[in-house]
Design an enzyme around this catalytic site. Sequence first.
Site, PDB file in Angstrom:
ATOM      1  CB  CYS A   1       0.909   5.856  11.273  1.00 57.50           C
ATOM      2  SG  CYS A   1       1.831   7.198  10.597  1.00 57.50           S
TER       3      CYS A   1
ATOM      4  CB  CYS B   1       6.740  -5.377   8.764  1.00 57.47           C
ATOM      5  SG  CYS B   1       8.026  -4.368   9.554  1.00 57.47           S
TER       6      CYS B   1
ATOM      7  N   GLY C   1       6.668  -2.090   6.153  1.00 63.68           N
ATOM      8  CA  GLY C   1       8.032  -2.609   6.158  1.00 63.68           C
ATOM      9  C   GLY C   1       9.027  -1.791   6.939  1.00 63.68           C
ATOM     10  CD  GLU C   2      13.108  -0.692   9.992  1.00 63.52           C
ATOM     11  OE1 GLU C   2      12.179  -0.237  10.669  1.00 63.52           O
ATOM     12  OE2 GLU C   2      14.068   0.027   9.611  1.00 63.52           O
TER      13      GLU C   2
ATOM     14  CD  GLU D   1      -2.929  -1.332   2.207  1.00 67.26           C
ATOM     15  OE1 GLU D   1      -4.032  -1.812   1.973  1.00 67.26           O
ATOM     16  OE2 GLU D   1      -2.569  -1.009   3.357  1.00 67.26           O
TER      17      GLU D   1
ATOM     18  CB  SER E   1       9.081   4.139  15.277  1.00 67.80           C
ATOM     19  OG  SER E   1       8.827   4.541  13.959  1.00 67.80           O
ATOM     20  CG  LEU E   2      12.188   6.573  21.479  1.00 69.55           C
ATOM     21  CD1 LEU E   2      13.434   5.734  21.202  1.00 69.55           C
ATOM     22  CD2 LEU E   2      12.592   7.955  22.000  1.00 69.55           C
ATOM     23  CG  HIS E   3       6.400   4.074  19.539  1.00 67.38           C
ATOM     24  ND1 HIS E   3       5.724   5.216  19.185  1.00 67.38           N
ATOM     25  CD2 HIS E   3       6.551   3.372  18.388  1.00 67.38           C
ATOM     26  CE1 HIS E   3       5.480   5.190  17.880  1.00 67.38           C
ATOM     27  NE2 HIS E   3       5.979   4.092  17.376  1.00 67.38           N
TER      28      HIS E   3
ATOM     29  CB  CYS F   1       5.633  -2.762  16.229  1.00 68.09           C
ATOM     30  SG  CYS F   1       7.307  -2.264  15.787  1.00 68.09           S
TER      31      CYS F   1
ATOM     32  CB  CYS G   1       2.477  -1.904  13.669  1.00 67.66           C
ATOM     33  SG  CYS G   1       2.572  -1.533  11.896  1.00 67.66           S
TER      34      CYS G   1
ATOM     35  CG  ASN H   1      -3.860   5.928  13.301  1.00 63.53           C
ATOM     36  OD1 ASN H   1      -4.572   6.892  13.531  1.00 63.53           O
ATOM     37  ND2 ASN H   1      -2.658   6.036  12.774  1.00 63.53           N
TER      38      ASN H   1
ATOM     39  CB  CYS I   1       2.976   7.442   3.245  1.00 65.56           C
ATOM     40  SG  CYS I   1       3.340   6.209   4.500  1.00 65.56           S
TER      41      CYS I   1
ATOM     42  CB  SER J   1       9.987   6.367   9.388  1.00 65.43           C
ATOM     43  OG  SER J   1       9.559   5.981  10.676  1.00 65.43           O
TER      44      SER J   1
HETATM   45  N1  SAH Z   1       9.158   0.354  10.175  1.00 68.22           N
HETATM   46  C1  SAH Z   1       9.273   1.767  10.088  1.00 68.22           C
HETATM   47  C2  SAH Z   1       8.315   2.432   9.102  1.00 68.22           C
HETATM   48  C3  SAH Z   1       6.879   1.962   9.077  1.00 68.22           C
HETATM   49  S1  SAH Z   1       5.841   2.378  10.432  1.00 68.22           S
HETATM   50  C4  SAH Z   1       9.117   2.392  11.460  1.00 68.22           C
HETATM   51  O1  SAH Z   1       8.780   1.685  12.389  1.00 68.22           O
HETATM   52  O2  SAH Z   1       9.378   3.573  11.597  1.00 68.22           O
HETATM   53  C5  SAH Z   1       5.508   4.079  10.300  1.00 68.22           C
HETATM   54  C6  SAH Z   1       5.110   4.717  11.610  1.00 68.22           C
HETATM   55  O3  SAH Z   1       3.795   4.322  12.028  1.00 68.22           O
HETATM   56  C7  SAH Z   1       6.036   4.357  12.755  1.00 68.22           C
HETATM   57  O4  SAH Z   1       6.377   5.506  13.473  1.00 68.22           O
HETATM   58  C8  SAH Z   1       5.163   3.450  13.595  1.00 68.22           C
HETATM   59  O5  SAH Z   1       5.581   3.396  14.923  1.00 68.22           O
HETATM   60  C9  SAH Z   1       3.811   4.059  13.421  1.00 68.22           C
HETATM   61  N2  SAH Z   1       2.691   3.193  13.788  1.00 68.22           N
HETATM   62  C10 SAH Z   1       2.629   1.842  13.729  1.00 68.22           C
HETATM   63  N3  SAH Z   1       1.424   1.396  14.141  1.00 68.22           N
HETATM   64  C11 SAH Z   1       0.702   2.495  14.456  1.00 68.22           C
HETATM   65  C12 SAH Z   1      -0.639   2.696  14.935  1.00 68.22           C
HETATM   66  N4  SAH Z   1      -1.463   1.675  15.128  1.00 68.22           N
HETATM   67  N5  SAH Z   1      -1.033   3.967  15.139  1.00 68.22           N
HETATM   68  C13 SAH Z   1      -0.223   5.001  14.895  1.00 68.22           C
HETATM   69  N6  SAH Z   1       1.038   4.878  14.443  1.00 68.22           N
HETATM   70  C14 SAH Z   1       1.495   3.643  14.228  1.00 68.22           C
END
Ligand code: SAH
Length: 347
Positions: free
Chosen positions: A337, A112, A163-164, A92, A218-220, A116, A119, A294, A105, A195
Site C-alpha cells: 500500500c 493520483c 489513484g482515487e 501498477e 482511508s481515515l488515518h 497524501c 503515499c 510502508n 489490487c 477504497s
Molecule cells: N486513494 C484511495 C486508494 C489508494 S491508496 C485511498 O486513499 O483509499 C490505498 C491505501 O494505501 C489507502 O488506505 C492509503 O491510505 C494507504 N497508504 C498510502 N500510503 C501508504 C504507505 N506509505 N503505507 C501504508 N499504507 C499506505
Amino acid sequence: MDKKDIRALSLEELKQFFTDRGDKSFRGKQVYEWLWHKVAYNFEQMTNLSKECRTMLEENFVINHVKIDKVQTSIDGTVKNAIRLYDGLLVESVLIPTDTRTTACVSSQVGCSFDCKFCATAKLKRMRNLKPDEIYDQVCVINQQSLVNHNHKLSNIVFMGMGEPLLNYKNVIASIDKITSEEGLGMSPKRITLSTSGVPKMIMKMADDDVKFNLAVSLHSAINEVRTRIMPFNEKFPLEDLAESLRHWYAKTQNKVTYEYIVWKGVNDRDIDIEALVDFAKIIPCKVNIIEYNYIGDDDFKQADPRTINKYMRALERNGIVVNLRKSRGEDIDAACGQLANKEELE
Ligand code: SAH
C-alpha cells in the site's frame, strides 16, 4: 483516421453497428462476448466469425488491450505488474495471495489527484483517469496469474492501487458493472472493495446509486487539524462532511464501512487521537484495519511503536469495535500500500 476503440461501444451499439451494415445484430453479441467474456486481444482470435468479418472489424476498430510491461514477484508470493496503457503510460496492479484466496489490487488513475503526504503515488500527480476497459484488463491479467500460480480464479478485488477511485467514479462503476456481469467475469460485488480517501459528495452518490460492493475509507486521523496536515485535501472535505456522507451510506445500503488507519510516531499517537477515532468509529457500524506503514523514502513518517498500536486496539475493542492488524505484503518489491509509483520506470 484514428480507428475507434471497439471496447468503448456498449452491447447495443455493437449490435447497431452490425445491423447498420445489413448484418445480423447477433454478430454484435458474439463480438461482445469475445471482447469481455473471452478477453480477446485481437480480432484474429474471434474464430466463430468469418475471415471477412474479422478483416472488416480490423479495418474499423482497435482493441486497446493493456500490456504487461514487467512482472516482479515478492518472497511472500505477491506479484506486482507494471501495466503499459495504449498511450504509453504505466500503472501498477498487484496480486496478493493468502492461503485460501487471491486478491487483485487495481489502479483507477495514472498517478493520483490527491496529495497524501505519506503515499508514493501522490508524488506522481494525476496524469489521467483510467478507462473502464483498462481497469477491467488489470483484473483479467491478475485473474490469469491467479489461475497459473494458484490454480484457482481470483477471489477478491480491492481498488487500492494508484489513484482515487471516487474521482473517476463513472469509469470505476462501469468497470465494476463489467466485472460483475455475466458477460464479463460474473464476480459477486460482495468480493469487491472500493477504497477512498473520502470524497463526501461521491460517497453520497454511491449510496444513492445503491451500489452493492464494499466501502473502505482511508481515515488515518479523526481530528481535522491532524488529518489536514497529512491529507491536505481534508481542508476541502472535512470530517464533518465525511461523517454525514457515511451516515447516508449506511442508511441507504445497510453496509458497514472499513476504516484504514496507520499510526505514526508524533503524528497520531496521542490519547486524544485514540479517543477521536473511537468516537468516529461509533458513527456507523464499522471495522477498523490498522495497517502497517510502508516506508516511501521520506523520514517525516515513522510507524508508531507496538505499544501505541496495542493501545489503539484495546481502546477500540473496549468500545465494541472490530479491529484487525494488517500486515504489509510485497514490501520487498515496493508493491505494498502506498508504494506504487512506477519506481522501476523512474530509475
Ligand atoms: N486513494 C484511495 C486508494 C489508494 S491508496 C485511498 O486513499 O483509499 C490505498 C491505501 O494505501 C489507502 O488506505 C492509503 O491510505 C494507504 N497508504 C498510502 N500510503 C501508504 C504507505 N506509505 N503505507 C501504508 N499504507 C499506505
